[in-house]
Structures are given as structure tokens and as C-alpha cells.
Design a protein around this motif. Structure first.
Motif, PDB file in Angstrom:
ATOM      1  N   TRP A 224     -50.397  -1.799 -69.371  1.00  0.00           N
ATOM      2  CA  TRP A 224     -51.267  -0.615 -69.315  1.00  0.00           C
ATOM      3  C   TRP A 224     -51.242   0.005 -67.932  1.00  0.00           C
ATOM      4  O   TRP A 224     -52.217  -0.039 -67.183  1.00  0.00           O
ATOM      5  CB  TRP A 224     -52.682  -0.980 -69.736  1.00  0.00           C
ATOM      6  CG  TRP A 224     -52.786  -1.493 -71.129  1.00  0.00           C
ATOM      7  CD1 TRP A 224     -53.226  -2.728 -71.520  1.00  0.00           C
ATOM      8  CD2 TRP A 224     -52.435  -0.802 -72.337  1.00  0.00           C
ATOM      9  NE1 TRP A 224     -53.172  -2.841 -72.892  1.00  0.00           N
ATOM     10  CE2 TRP A 224     -52.689  -1.678 -73.418  1.00  0.00           C
ATOM     11  CE3 TRP A 224     -51.925   0.474 -72.625  1.00  0.00           C
ATOM     12  CZ2 TRP A 224     -52.451  -1.324 -74.742  1.00  0.00           C
ATOM     13  CZ3 TRP A 224     -51.695   0.826 -73.945  1.00  0.00           C
ATOM     14  CH2 TRP A 224     -51.962  -0.063 -74.980  1.00  0.00           C
TER      15      TRP A 224
ATOM     16  N   ALA B 287     -49.519   3.353 -65.490  1.00  0.00           N
ATOM     17  CA  ALA B 287     -48.834   4.643 -65.378  1.00  0.00           C
ATOM     18  C   ALA B 287     -48.433   4.901 -63.935  1.00  0.00           C
ATOM     19  O   ALA B 287     -49.040   4.355 -63.002  1.00  0.00           O
ATOM     20  CB  ALA B 287     -49.752   5.768 -65.857  1.00  0.00           C
TER      21      ALA B 287
ATOM     22  N   THR C  79     -47.272   3.301 -70.035  1.00  0.00           N
ATOM     23  CA  THR C  79     -47.086   1.932 -70.540  1.00  0.00           C
ATOM     24  C   THR C  79     -45.967   1.217 -69.779  1.00  0.00           C
ATOM     25  O   THR C  79     -45.096   0.565 -70.371  1.00  0.00           O
ATOM     26  CB  THR C  79     -46.837   1.881 -72.058  1.00  0.00           C
ATOM     27  OG1 THR C  79     -45.712   2.709 -72.407  1.00  0.00           O
ATOM     28  CG2 THR C  79     -48.063   2.357 -72.812  1.00  0.00           C
TER      29      THR C  79
ATOM     30  N   TYR D  27     -54.860   1.262 -66.828  1.00  0.00           N
ATOM     31  CA  TYR D  27     -55.871   1.662 -67.802  1.00  0.00           C
ATOM     32  C   TYR D  27     -56.094   0.531 -68.797  1.00  0.00           C
ATOM     33  O   TYR D  27     -56.234   0.744 -69.996  1.00  0.00           O
ATOM     34  CB  TYR D  27     -55.524   2.988 -68.479  1.00  0.00           C
ATOM     35  CG  TYR D  27     -54.078   3.180 -68.873  1.00  0.00           C
ATOM     36  CD1 TYR D  27     -53.142   3.660 -67.957  1.00  0.00           C
ATOM     37  CD2 TYR D  27     -53.659   2.909 -70.156  1.00  0.00           C
ATOM     38  CE1 TYR D  27     -51.825   3.845 -68.320  1.00  0.00           C
ATOM     39  CE2 TYR D  27     -52.356   3.098 -70.535  1.00  0.00           C
ATOM     40  CZ  TYR D  27     -51.434   3.563 -69.614  1.00  0.00           C
ATOM     41  OH  TYR D  27     -50.127   3.743 -69.981  1.00  0.00           O
TER      42      TYR D  27
END
Lengths: 119, 107
Positions: B32, B34, B50, B91
Motif C-alpha cells: 500500500w 504510492a 500499489t 495508505y
């Protein structure tokens, strides 16, 4: 194409409030959440909060709890960020961004709104 | 909160170089993660999501790898347009946090 267009620069005094708008276009507004990120002068990116446009659910980082409110207007496909009780260290560029549907990365960003807090 | 640490803070490179930026998470975040590129006075742009998926329109010289706590962004054949600051962001859970940024400068 997907666009997020933010409102213009603001100059506020300490203790005042500011409301920044983020007008979206090019996609189905309720299908994507919106997030807000700020950047103080010469500093890195700071995540602030996000709103689920479909159901209105929100989440704010601890730093802004009680001072920030996010809203949306589906009739104008616009998101808003209101920050109250401004301090000098709230001086920053505030960005809105769309959250990708399949994960939570931020795929399209507004151009930023400069907010200056000064007496 | 999950802390993200990037290295180096600044990187000097020449056009054509292969450049690698590292991002470490303070706890496992799976994939998770970016990567964003930001140029002075401009909004960030999504490059990778991802951990390794290239965002639409991003040149294939950008690639991402990693999982768990260690991640890398690689630019294979640095171009003049790539001189910018790069940020990682997790995230996995709220609050989402960014690394402090890596500035890629002209050598």
C-alpha cells in the motif's frame, strides 16, 4: 479529462477561518473520495483529511481534529475544506486530490491554493 | 502512526543515469504505497501505486518495487524533465503519511 480546479489565494489574520473550494469535472463525482494535503513553505507534504463523497463519511488526522470541516456539493461537483482558528503555522499551499477507486493513492490533484496567515 | 523515511534526501545525477530512491516504513504496509513527483510551484503527480503499478501516462522508465517495509523507485535513464522532488506515501491505515521527499538535482 479529469480536472480539479481550486479557488484562489487567501490572506487571513490569526484566529480567522478560511474555506477553500475544489471544483471537479470529467468524472462521476460521487464515485470517488476526495482528500486534502497541505505543504508549508519549503516543506514536504502533510496529509490532512478525506471525505467519502458518496456517503459523507470523513476522517481527519489528529493535528486538525476540531479545526477542519470538509463538505461537498454534488450539484456543483465541488468539495470544500474549511480551516478555523488559523495560526501562522497554517500558512501553506492546500491541495485537493481525488482518491483512486481501487486503492487509496491520489491520482489527480488540484493546482493548490496558497493560504497566508499573518497579522 | 506509520512513519515513512526516504533516502537520500538529495541526489545529484546526470541525464541518462539510473537513479534509485528508497523508502522505508516503520511497520509493514504490504504494497500500500504510492510514489509522487513534484516540481517547484506545481502540484504532485502520481507515478506509481500499489508499490509497482505505473499510473496512466507515466513513462516506462519509472518503476517501483518492494513490499512490507522496504520500497524503491527507480528511474532508468534520467531525462531533463525528471529533475524534481519525489515523495513516497503509505495508505495502509489512517493516518496516511508521506516521506520527507528526495530531491533529484542535476549533477
Amino acid at each position: 479529462q479529469v480536472q480539479l480546479v481550486q479557488s484562489g489565494p487567501e490572506v487571513k489574520k490569526p484566529g480567522a477561518s478560511v474555506k477553500v473550494s475544489c471544483k471537479t469535472s470529467g468524472y462521476t463525482f460521487p464515485n470517488y473520495s476526495i482528500t486534502w494535503v497541505r505543504q508549508a513553505p519549503g516543506q514536504g507534504l502533510e496529509w490532512m483529511a478525506w471525505i467519502n463523497v458518496y456517503n459523507g463519511n470523513t476522517n481527519y488526522t489528529q493535528n486538525f481534529q476540531g479545526r477542519v470541516t470538509m463538505t461537498t456539493d454534488t450539484s456543483t461537483t465541488t468539495a470544500y475544506l474549511e480551516l478555523r482558528n488559523l495560526r501562522s503555522d497554517d500558512t501553506a499551499v492546500y491541495y485537493c486530490a481525488r482518491i483512486r477507486y481501487y486503492d487509496s493513492s491520489f491520482d489527480y490533484w488540484g493546482q493548490g491554493t496558497r493560504v497566508t496567515v499573518s497579522s | 502512526d506509520i512513519q515513512m523515511t526516504q533516502s537520500p534526501s538529495t541526489l545529484s545525477a546526470s541525464v541518462g543515469d539510473r537513479v534509485t530512491v528508497t523508502c522505508r516504513a516503520s511497520q509493514p504496509i504490504s504494497t500500500w504505497l504510492a510514489w509522487y513527483q513534484q516540481k517547484p510551484g506545481k502540484a504532485p503527480k502520481l507515478l506509481i501505486y500499489t508499490a509497482s503499478s505505473l499510473h496512466s501516462g507515466v513513462p516506462s522508465r519509472f518503476s517501483g518495487s518492494g513490499s512490507g517495509t522496504e520500497f524503491t523507485l527507480t528511474i532508468s535513464g534520467l531525462q531533463p524533465d525528471d529533475f524534481a522532488t519525489y515523495y513516497c506515501q503509505h495508505y495502509k491505515s489512517l493516518p496516511w503519511t508521506f516521506g520527507q521527499g528526495t530531491k533529484v538535482e542535476i549533477k
